[in-house]
Design an enzyme around this catalytic site. Structure first.
Site, PDB file in Angstrom:
ATOM      1  N   SER A 162       0.825  -1.207   0.000  1.00  0.00           N
ATOM      2  CA  SER A 162       0.000   0.000   0.000  1.00  0.00           C
ATOM      3  C   SER A 162       0.866   1.267   0.000  1.00  0.00           C
ATOM      4  O   SER A 162       1.687   1.438  -0.888  1.00  0.00           O
ATOM      5  CB  SER A 162      -0.963  -0.044   1.183  1.00  0.00           C
ATOM      6  OG  SER A 162      -1.861   1.016   1.106  1.00  0.00           O
ATOM      7  N   HIS A 163       0.723   2.072   1.020  1.00  0.00           N
ATOM      8  CA  HIS A 163       1.411   3.366   1.061  1.00  0.00           C
ATOM      9  C   HIS A 163       2.787   3.279   1.714  1.00  0.00           C
ATOM     10  O   HIS A 163       3.478   4.283   1.796  1.00  0.00           O
ATOM     11  CB  HIS A 163       0.542   4.332   1.865  1.00  0.00           C
ATOM     12  CG  HIS A 163       0.133   3.711   3.161  1.00  0.00           C
ATOM     13  ND1 HIS A 163      -0.940   2.851   3.235  1.00  0.00           N
ATOM     14  CD2 HIS A 163       0.677   3.739   4.382  1.00  0.00           C
ATOM     15  CE1 HIS A 163      -1.039   2.408   4.472  1.00  0.00           C
ATOM     16  NE2 HIS A 163      -0.071   2.927   5.193  1.00  0.00           N
ATOM     17  N   LYS A 220      -0.936 -10.184  -1.031  1.00  0.00           N
ATOM     18  CA  LYS A 220      -2.277 -10.417  -0.498  1.00  0.00           C
ATOM     19  C   LYS A 220      -3.012 -11.296  -1.494  1.00  0.00           C
ATOM     20  O   LYS A 220      -2.872 -11.098  -2.704  1.00  0.00           O
ATOM     21  CB  LYS A 220      -2.947  -9.047  -0.381  1.00  0.00           C
ATOM     22  CG  LYS A 220      -4.337  -9.049   0.141  1.00  0.00           C
ATOM     23  CD  LYS A 220      -4.770  -7.633   0.479  1.00  0.00           C
ATOM     24  CE  LYS A 220      -5.388  -6.924  -0.705  1.00  0.00           C
ATOM     25  NZ  LYS A 220      -6.172  -5.758  -0.326  1.00  0.00           N
ATOM     26  N   ASP A 241      -2.962   6.550  -3.087  1.00  0.00           N
ATOM     27  CA  ASP A 241      -1.776   6.003  -2.424  1.00  0.00           C
ATOM     28  C   ASP A 241      -1.014   5.025  -3.321  1.00  0.00           C
ATOM     29  O   ASP A 241      -1.298   4.902  -4.515  1.00  0.00           O
ATOM     30  CB  ASP A 241      -2.181   5.320  -1.111  1.00  0.00           C
ATOM     31  CG  ASP A 241      -2.936   4.030  -1.336  1.00  0.00           C
ATOM     32  OD1 ASP A 241      -3.635   3.931  -2.366  1.00  0.00           O
ATOM     33  OD2 ASP A 241      -2.821   3.114  -0.507  1.00  0.00           O
ATOM     34  N   ASP A 269      -0.939   1.834  -3.933  1.00  0.00           N
ATOM     35  CA  ASP A 269      -1.636   0.824  -4.735  1.00  0.00           C
ATOM     36  C   ASP A 269      -3.001   1.292  -5.230  1.00  0.00           C
ATOM     37  O   ASP A 269      -3.763   0.496  -5.794  1.00  0.00           O
ATOM     38  CB  ASP A 269      -1.776  -0.488  -3.952  1.00  0.00           C
ATOM     39  CG  ASP A 269      -2.589  -0.321  -2.692  1.00  0.00           C
ATOM     40  OD1 ASP A 269      -2.534   0.770  -2.081  1.00  0.00           O
ATOM     41  OD2 ASP A 269      -3.303  -1.262  -2.304  1.00  0.00           O
ATOM     42  N   ASP A 291      -5.807   2.413  -3.685  1.00  0.00           N
ATOM     43  CA  ASP A 291      -7.111   2.196  -3.050  1.00  0.00           C
ATOM     44  C   ASP A 291      -7.523   3.323  -2.097  1.00  0.00           C
ATOM     45  O   ASP A 291      -8.679   3.404  -1.708  1.00  0.00           O
ATOM     46  CB  ASP A 291      -7.190   0.813  -2.367  1.00  0.00           C
ATOM     47  CG  ASP A 291      -6.103   0.592  -1.337  1.00  0.00           C
ATOM     48  OD1 ASP A 291      -5.258   1.487  -1.143  1.00  0.00           O
ATOM     49  OD2 ASP A 291      -6.098  -0.502  -0.726  1.00  0.00           O
ATOM     50  N   ARG A 292      -6.580   4.188  -1.740  1.00  0.00           N
ATOM     51  CA  ARG A 292      -6.946   5.287  -0.830  1.00  0.00           C
ATOM     52  C   ARG A 292      -7.174   6.587  -1.597  1.00  0.00           C
ATOM     53  O   ARG A 292      -6.706   6.730  -2.725  1.00  0.00           O
ATOM     54  CB  ARG A 292      -5.840   5.533   0.183  1.00  0.00           C
ATOM     55  CG  ARG A 292      -5.646   4.387   1.122  1.00  0.00           C
ATOM     56  CD  ARG A 292      -4.650   4.729   2.201  1.00  0.00           C
ATOM     57  NE  ARG A 292      -4.573   3.607   3.120  1.00  0.00           N
ATOM     58  CZ  ARG A 292      -4.084   3.656   4.337  1.00  0.00           C
ATOM     59  NH1 ARG A 292      -3.596   4.786   4.802  1.00  0.00           N
ATOM     60  NH2 ARG A 292      -4.075   2.587   5.104  1.00  0.00           N
ATOM     61  N   GLU A 345     -13.736   3.761   5.350  1.00  0.00           N
ATOM     62  CA  GLU A 345     -12.915   3.761   6.555  1.00  0.00           C
ATOM     63  C   GLU A 345     -12.335   5.156   6.727  1.00  0.00           C
ATOM     64  O   GLU A 345     -12.080   5.867   5.747  1.00  0.00           O
ATOM     65  CB  GLU A 345     -11.769   2.764   6.419  1.00  0.00           C
ATOM     66  CG  GLU A 345     -12.222   1.327   6.340  1.00  0.00           C
ATOM     67  CD  GLU A 345     -11.042   0.387   6.571  1.00  0.00           C
ATOM     68  OE1 GLU A 345     -10.831  -0.004   7.727  1.00  0.00           O
ATOM     69  OE2 GLU A 345     -10.336   0.070   5.608  1.00  0.00           O
ATOM     70  N   GLU A 346     -12.071   5.498   7.989  1.00  0.00           N
ATOM     71  CA  GLU A 346     -11.486   6.805   8.289  1.00  0.00           C
ATOM     72  C   GLU A 346     -10.091   6.958   7.692  1.00  0.00           C
ATOM     73  O   GLU A 346      -9.586   8.063   7.561  1.00  0.00           O
ATOM     74  CB  GLU A 346     -11.444   7.051   9.800  1.00  0.00           C
ATOM     75  CG  GLU A 346     -10.877   5.919  10.656  1.00  0.00           C
ATOM     76  CD  GLU A 346      -9.445   5.587  10.407  1.00  0.00           C
ATOM     77  OE1 GLU A 346      -8.665   6.532  10.271  1.00  0.00           O
ATOM     78  OE2 GLU A 346      -9.101   4.394  10.349  1.00  0.00           O
ATOM     79  N   SER A 347      -9.467   5.839   7.342  1.00  0.00           N
ATOM     80  CA  SER A 347      -8.090   5.835   6.849  1.00  0.00           C
ATOM     81  C   SER A 347      -8.037   6.135   5.349  1.00  0.00           C
ATOM     82  O   SER A 347      -7.296   5.494   4.622  1.00  0.00           O
ATOM     83  CB  SER A 347      -7.460   4.489   7.153  1.00  0.00           C
ATOM     84  OG  SER A 347      -8.293   3.440   6.683  1.00  0.00           O
ATOM     85  N   LYS A 387     -11.424  -0.988  -1.535  1.00  0.00           N
ATOM     86  CA  LYS A 387     -11.638   0.448  -1.561  1.00  0.00           C
ATOM     87  C   LYS A 387     -10.984   0.984  -2.827  1.00  0.00           C
ATOM     88  O   LYS A 387     -10.120   0.327  -3.409  1.00  0.00           O
ATOM     89  CB  LYS A 387     -11.102   1.111  -0.304  1.00  0.00           C
ATOM     90  CG  LYS A 387      -9.650   0.855   0.016  1.00  0.00           C
ATOM     91  CD  LYS A 387      -9.332   1.418   1.386  1.00  0.00           C
ATOM     92  CE  LYS A 387      -7.882   1.199   1.744  1.00  0.00           C
ATOM     93  NZ  LYS A 387      -7.687   0.166   2.765  1.00  0.00           N
ATOM     94  N   ARG A 393      -2.711   3.911  17.243  1.00  0.00           N
ATOM     95  CA  ARG A 393      -3.665   4.860  16.662  1.00  0.00           C
ATOM     96  C   ARG A 393      -4.681   5.236  17.743  1.00  0.00           C
ATOM     97  O   ARG A 393      -5.248   4.353  18.386  1.00  0.00           O
ATOM     98  CB  ARG A 393      -4.408   4.237  15.486  1.00  0.00           C
ATOM     99  CG  ARG A 393      -3.485   3.675  14.395  1.00  0.00           C
ATOM    100  CD  ARG A 393      -4.225   3.567  13.074  1.00  0.00           C
ATOM    101  NE  ARG A 393      -3.520   2.755  12.088  1.00  0.00           N
ATOM    102  CZ  ARG A 393      -2.447   3.147  11.393  1.00  0.00           C
ATOM    103  NH1 ARG A 393      -1.939   4.350  11.598  1.00  0.00           N
ATOM    104  NH2 ARG A 393      -1.888   2.337  10.504  1.00  0.00           N
TER     105      ARG A 393
HETATM  106  C1  G1P Z   1      -4.666   0.611   8.034  1.00  0.00           C
HETATM  107  C2  G1P Z   1      -5.962   1.364   8.201  1.00  0.00           C
HETATM  108  C3  G1P Z   1      -7.120   0.479   7.798  1.00  0.00           C
HETATM  109  C4  G1P Z   1      -6.921  -0.021   6.373  1.00  0.00           C
HETATM  110  C5  G1P Z   1      -5.567  -0.687   6.247  1.00  0.00           C
HETATM  111  C6  G1P Z   1      -5.258  -1.075   4.810  1.00  0.00           C
HETATM  112  O1  G1P Z   1      -4.659  -0.524   8.857  1.00  0.00           O
HETATM  113  O2  G1P Z   1      -6.114   1.829   9.527  1.00  0.00           O
HETATM  114  O3  G1P Z   1      -8.321   1.201   7.914  1.00  0.00           O
HETATM  115  O4  G1P Z   1      -7.922  -0.918   6.012  1.00  0.00           O
HETATM  116  O5  G1P Z   1      -4.542   0.195   6.690  1.00  0.00           O
HETATM  117  O6  G1P Z   1      -5.220   0.033   3.960  1.00  0.00           O
HETATM  118  P1  G1P Z   1      -3.925  -0.563  10.285  1.00  0.00           P
HETATM  119  O7  G1P Z   1      -2.490  -0.158  10.038  1.00  0.00           O
HETATM  120  O8  G1P Z   1      -4.612   0.474  11.129  1.00  0.00           O
HETATM  121  O9  G1P Z   1      -4.103  -1.946  10.790  1.00  0.00           O
HETATM  122 ZN    ZN Z   2      -3.467   1.174  -0.279  1.00  0.00          ZN
END
Ligand code: G1P
Ligand code: ZN
Length: 545
Positions: free
Chosen positions: A113-114, A126, A277, A279, A281-282, A363-365, A376, A498
């Site tokens: 991801s990021h 994954k 981000d 990949d 999805d954000r 999600e808030e993220s 997402k 968090r």
């Molecule tokens: C974080 C985000 C969560 C998201 C995940 C994957 O996970 O908080 O909402 O689904 O990345 O993008 P966390 O590091 O909190 O477990």
């Molecule tokens: Zn991502």
């Protein structure tokens, strides 16, 4: 072609986290590390004959090597056909789209991801199942168990294939089809949104910028925004995916997307700014000098869904992860539809979408999406906002948000992340919160509010009845405010704590006040009950959202 049965020994650290297995590249480069995990996935999901698999990633360092290995193992494990994004590139939502469109058995997504990329940074893998979504807990737990019992993996000894040329090649008995990374996804987007209205918006005075952060969404955004929707060349910045993401941290938030933030808070700022981000999805959404909190974005998307062709017929329901603010709950209530609260991670939305219980999730993220795929989807959220801005002619992002708050009230919200904390200290912080409440069975007063409940969030899936426990310590107050403590499940080094903070403000005279000010008493209370500053030696969060 001969299938080699390669003896191996288990690694004991292959438990998938919130979103797959993430480790340093160096760990994935250890002989057998990637192979064991991939074999465990094949062992668990099984490979019936005639099946298609999808493979792609965010283009980060080791993406191409991992793909070559997976192809050789897929051939050895009896996969009939594999679809691979050209140059090994497929964004996470595009992978989900391709799995669904071609009715594949599932797919491997290669991404962390990021998280930063490069030889000394992170890699991830994954497995997504046939609905296009991340493997559910039952599957990831079985994969983990299998990794602990690994004694061999299967691979064919064939030459690497050229991932840069669209077309078909054989690896053993298996057909490999290199596909255009963008086309299927772009076509899906066109089927959901009012492209002609967005095209009109983008040819008016309206100005936008999209920051791909040197990561996977560059090619997608260029095709969709600049070629299909006619946004001026240069609308997409940092649009070429680099294997080290340009040395950056492609997480679209106010800290890491600083180039975009500078533009959107500078002189002569555009009307709309967005970023995605590593990949894809954000998403982060900004107006001219205005940040849209992702929890609010989800609520706004739900409230404005009638403007968007694919959602105009109404929503069956919505879902949000537990730490996400309750803003969308208020919209759902007003609409008379169900709102589900799930643990953190997109994998918990899949069942609800498959069962037709929800259409939109978030999600808030910085994650928002719908049942068009089972991930997402960053660009989807950007297009949703553009569609709404086109329909609500002339209204700015800021005025749309302020009107929303006037109508529903504002769920004042912030997340404080403490990254790279010593893992023992992080565990002590969580223990401190538990013992604070266990010590005193009477619910205490904190921050001038009465605590009505504290617990460790547990979820019972309404579709398959599976139970998930230990999903974050919640402190709920009688006035609807909340403090939530969670440890990240995606990091690769140390621990990330968090703290999620939320209160409700009905008074529109206070809606423009900064969230950190409105939440100051809850922030102080969160330190009091966790003893975080003393236990971690940190005065300030690493990232504030
Ligand atoms: C974080 C985000 C969560 C998201 C995940 C994957 O996970 O908080 O909402 O689904 O990345 O993008 P966390 O590091 O909190 O477990
Ligand atoms: Zn991502």
């Amino acid at each position: 072609m001969t299938i080699r049965i390669q003896p191996t020994t288990p690694f004991n650290d292959q438990k998938p986290g919130t979103s797959g297995l993430r480790k340093k590249v160096k760990v994935f480069q250890e002989p057998g590390y990637l192979e064991n995990f991939v074999q465990a996935c094949f062992d668990v999901v099984g490979v019936p004959s005639g099946q298609t698999l999808v493979v792609g990633g965010d283009g980060r360092f080791f993406n191409d090597c991992a793909i070559q290995t997976i192809l050789k193992m897929a051939a050895a494990n009896g996969v009939t056909k594999v679809l691979v994004g050209q140059h090994g590139i497929l964004s996470t939502p595009a992978t989900s789209c391709v799995i669904r469109k071609y009715q594949a058995m599932g797919g491997f997504i290669l991404s962390a991801s990021h998280n930063p990329a490069g030889p000394d940074e992170d890699f991830g893998i994954k497995y997504n199942v046939s609905n296009g979504g991340p493997a559910p807990e039952g599957v990831t737990n079985a994969v983990f168990a299998q990794t602990l019992a690994m004694d061999h993996y299967k691979i064919v000894d064939s030459a690497d294939i050229d991932l840069s040329v669209i077309g078909e090649t054989q690896v053993g008995d298996m057909l490999v089809s290199i596909i255009d990374s963008v086309a299927d996804y772009a076509e899906l987007m066109q089927s959901l949104f009012d492209f002609s209205a967005i095209r009109q918006l983008l040819s008016s005075e309206f100005r936008m910028v999209f920051d791909a952060m040197h990561a996977v969404t560059g090619p997608y955004a260029k095709v969709i925004l600049e070629e299909m929707l006619g946004a001026p060349q240069g609308t997409v910045i940092n649009g070429i995916p680099l294997s080290d993401f340009g040395g950056g941290h492609p997480d679209p938030n106010l800290t890491y997307a600083d180039a975009l933030v500078e533009i959107m808070y500078g002189d002569n700022a555009p009307d709309f700014g967005a970023a995605s981000d590593g990949d894809g999805d954000r998403n982060m959404i900004l107006g001219n000098h205005f940040f849209v909190n992702p929890s609010d974005s989800l609520a706004l998307i739900a409230a404005n869904a009638h403007f968007v062709p694919a959602y105009a017929k109404g929503l069956t329901g919505v879902a949000r992860s537990m730490p996400t603010s309750g803003a969308v709950d208020r919209v759902a209530e007003a609409m008379g539809i169900d709102c589900y609260e799930t643990p953190t991670g997109w994998k918990f939305f899949g069942n609800l979408m498959d069962a037709g219980k929800v259409v939109l999730c978030g999600e808030e993220s910085f994650g928002t999406g719908s049942n068009h795929v089972r991930e997402k989807d960053g660009l989807w959220a950007v297009l949703f906002w553009l569609n709404v801005l086109a329909a609500r002619k002339g209204e700015s992002v800021e005025s749309i948000v302020l009107h929303h708050w006037q109508q529903y009230g504002r769920n004042v919200y912030s997340r404080h992340d403490y990254e790279g904390v010593d893992a023992t200290a992080a565990a002590q912080v969580m223990d401190h919160v538990r013992s604070y409440f266990e010590r005193d069975l009477q619910m205490p007063r904190l921050a001038n509010r009465l605590v009505s409940l504290w617990d460790d969030f547990a979820y019972s899936d309404p579709v398959d009845g599976s139970e998930t426990t230990g999903q974050g310590l919640r402190v709920l107050f009688e006035d609807g405010s909340r403090i939530v403590f969670r440890l990240s499940g995606t990091g690769t080094q140390g621990a990330t704590i968090r703290i999620y903070l939320e209160s409700f403000e009905a008074d529109s005279a206070k809606h423009c006040i900064d969230a950190q000010i409105l939440l100051a008493d809850l922030i102080a209370a969160s330190h009091e009950i966790s003893n975080l500053p003393q236990l971690t030696g940190r005065d300030e969060p690493t990232v504030i959202t």
